[in-house]
Design a protein around this motif. Structure first.
Motif, mmCIF file in Angstrom:
data_model
loop_
_atom_site.group_PDB
_atom_site.id
_atom_site.type_symbol
_atom_site.label_atom_id
_atom_site.label_comp_id
_atom_site.label_asym_id
_atom_site.label_seq_id
_atom_site.Cartn_x
_atom_site.Cartn_y
_atom_site.Cartn_z
ATOM 1 N N GLU A 120 0.825 -1.208 0.000
ATOM 2 C CA GLU A 120 0.000 0.000 0.000
ATOM 3 C C GLU A 120 0.861 1.261 0.000
ATOM 4 N N ARG A 121 1.930 1.229 0.804
ATOM 5 C CA ARG A 121 2.807 2.393 0.877
ATOM 6 C C ARG A 121 3.553 2.614 -0.438
ATOM 7 N N ILE A 122 4.043 1.530 -1.024
ATOM 8 C CA ILE A 122 4.761 1.649 -2.302
ATOM 9 C C ILE A 122 3.837 2.224 -3.370
ATOM 10 N N ARG A 123 2.601 1.766 -3.374
ATOM 11 C CA ARG A 123 1.627 2.263 -4.357
ATOM 12 C C ARG A 123 1.377 3.758 -4.142
ATOM 13 N N LYS A 124 1.282 4.148 -2.860
ATOM 14 C CA LYS A 124 1.046 5.558 -2.552
ATOM 15 C C LYS A 124 2.229 6.419 -2.994
ATOM 16 N N TYR A 125 3.450 5.948 -2.696
ATOM 17 C CA TYR A 125 4.648 6.710 -3.076
ATOM 18 C C TYR A 125 4.780 6.813 -4.589
ATOM 19 N N SER A 126 4.394 5.753 -5.294
ATOM 20 C CA SER A 126 4.522 5.751 -6.757
ATOM 21 C C SER A 126 3.582 6.765 -7.403
ATOM 22 N N GLN A 127 2.567 7.175 -6.657
ATOM 23 C CA GLN A 127 1.596 8.124 -7.204
ATOM 24 C C GLN A 127 1.828 9.559 -6.727
ATOM 25 N N LEU A 128 2.903 9.767 -5.951
ATOM 26 C CA LEU A 128 3.204 11.123 -5.499
ATOM 27 C C LEU A 128 3.590 12.006 -6.682
ATOM 28 N N PRO A 129 3.164 13.253 -6.681
ATOM 29 C CA PRO A 129 3.570 14.162 -7.760
ATOM 30 C C PRO A 129 5.088 14.325 -7.766
ATOM 31 N N ALA A 130 5.679 14.289 -8.939
ATOM 32 C CA ALA A 130 7.135 14.402 -9.059
ATOM 33 C C ALA A 130 7.578 15.850 -8.906
ATOM 34 N N GLU A 131 8.819 16.030 -8.467
ATOM 35 C CA GLU A 131 9.414 17.360 -8.444
ATOM 36 C C GLU A 131 9.635 17.841 -9.872
ATOM 37 N N ALA A 132 9.975 19.104 -9.983
ATOM 38 C CA ALA A 132 10.345 19.650 -11.284
ATOM 39 C C ALA A 132 11.588 18.916 -11.790
ATOM 40 N N PRO A 133 11.842 18.900 -13.109
ATOM 41 C CA PRO A 133 13.012 18.187 -13.638
ATOM 42 C C PRO A 133 14.327 18.763 -13.115
ATOM 43 N N GLU A 134 15.340 17.898 -12.983
ATOM 44 C CA GLU A 134 16.644 18.364 -12.504
ATOM 45 C C GLU A 134 17.301 19.292 -13.515
ATOM 46 N N LEU A 135 17.125 18.994 -14.776
ATOM 47 C CA LEU A 135 17.701 19.823 -15.833
ATOM 48 C C LEU A 135 16.625 20.127 -16.865
ATOM 49 N N VAL A 136 16.617 21.348 -17.376
ATOM 50 C CA VAL A 136 15.670 21.747 -18.402
ATOM 51 C C VAL A 136 16.437 21.890 -19.716
ATOM 52 N N GLN A 137 15.998 21.144 -20.710
ATOM 53 C CA GLN A 137 16.698 21.141 -21.992
ATOM 54 C C GLN A 137 16.701 22.537 -22.620
ATOM 55 N N ASN A 138 17.852 22.916 -23.155
ATOM 56 C CA ASN A 138 18.031 24.216 -23.823
ATOM 57 C C ASN A 138 17.775 25.404 -22.895
ATOM 58 N N CYS A 139 17.869 25.153 -21.592
ATOM 59 C CA CYS A 139 17.656 26.248 -20.631
ATOM 60 C C CYS A 139 18.513 25.971 -19.388
ATOM 61 N N SER A 140 19.761 26.407 -19.444
ATOM 62 C CA SER A 140 20.666 26.140 -18.332
ATOM 63 C C SER A 140 21.372 27.427 -17.918
ATOM 64 N N LEU A 141 21.822 27.427 -16.693
ATOM 65 C CA LEU A 141 22.510 28.591 -16.143
ATOM 66 C C LEU A 141 24.010 28.487 -16.420
ATOM 67 N N SER A 142 24.670 29.623 -16.487
ATOM 68 C CA SER A 142 26.108 29.619 -16.743
ATOM 69 C C SER A 142 26.848 29.024 -15.548
#
Length: 285
Positions: free
Chosen positions: A10-32
């Protein structure tokens, strides 16, 4: 036994449905690589909540921290001080407004890009099972000389030198073979090694003794003089010499001025907090 085991499913199922964080890297949009170069931090009408449907914990925050400024952040329990830190590292996302660092809206970039360029010394120091070297430099990007220099400035070099394995000394999970004060100094050494332009202290000295507190404050004044430092205060004496004081009340900016101006105004919330702390210390003495 079957019924108990199904709780894990039950817990694994609940965790698998948690909303994900924003992506670690955004393609074509990075900081210097050098961002942030100045360390200017600005909140513009910023609001956030911990979860959809809950009340806002920060409401229309607007203030600017200039490069190299040292800002103390104070407020009553539950005022929203730590929420501000979570917002800066995007642990919680904006419900409105922006956070700009050197003019860049941090919500437009990947989490790794943003978080890797900021440093924090938290209230509860985090140490991992592994060597001292791995705890200070997990990506193996610094030389031994740089690591020893960071330990020296954090007043930990003698402690590590006393270990037969030195930098290869194994730290137990959670740092159980170090004292609380030493764990906090390891976090300080980690921040010294990283040398980010923006440093956050989230009540970093709340649970340590006065001598370790003094070491951390001295090191920050000396080693981070060219960095922007945001200090969430538990002990008001640690932020009384800040360039600016930000008072948060009910998730809003109540006051934002120099310590001298706020203390001179006897009606200010900051003056009231200082007077209250002074009276408590006088009674304890």
């Amino acid at each position: 036994m079957l019924e108990l085991s199904l709780i894990s499913v039950e817990r694994i199922r609940k965790y698998s449905q948690l909303p994900a964080e924003a992506p670690e890297l955004v393609q074509n949009c990075s900081l210097s690589r050098s961002w942030p170069e100045q360390g200017m931090v600005e909140f513009k009408n910023y609001s956030t909540r911990y979860r959809e449907g809950l009340d806002l914990v920060l409401r229309n925050l607007s203030f600017r921290v200039l490069p190299k400024q040292k800002v103390g952040i104070v407020g009553r329990t539950g005022a929203g001080k730590s929420s501000l830190t979570l917002a800066l590292f995007r642990i919680i996302e904006a419900a409105g407004g922006q956070i700009l660092i050197d003019g860049e809206d941090i919500s437009q970039y990947g989490l790794y890009d943003v978080r890797s360029k900021l440093s924090i010394i938290p209230q509860d120091p985090v140490l991992f099972a592994g060597t001292v070297r791995e705890n200070l430099d997990p990506f193996n990007s610094h030389s031994d000389q740089e690591i020893w220099r960071a330990l020296e400035h954090a007043h930990l070099a003698d402690v590590v030198h006393a270990k037969d394995e030195a930098l290869e000394f194994v730290v137990m999970q959670g740092g159980d073979n170090f004292s609380v004060g030493q764990r906090q100094l390891v976090c300080l050494a980690r921040a010294l090694l990283k040398r980010a332009k923006v440093l956050v202290l989230d009540e970093a000295t709340a649970s340590i003794d006065n001598s370790t507190d003094s070491i951390i404050q001295e090191s920050i004044r000396k080693e981070f003089k060219d960095c922007t430092v945001l200090t969430i205060a538990h002990r008001l004496n640690t932020i009384i010499d800040s360039d600016m004081i930000l008072v948060i009340d009910g998730g809003k900016v109540a006051e934002y001025d120099t310590p001298g101006n706020l203390l001179a105004d006897k009606t200010s919330l900051f003056a009231h907090l200082v007077e209250k702390a002074y009276n408590i210390n006088s009674v304890n003495s």
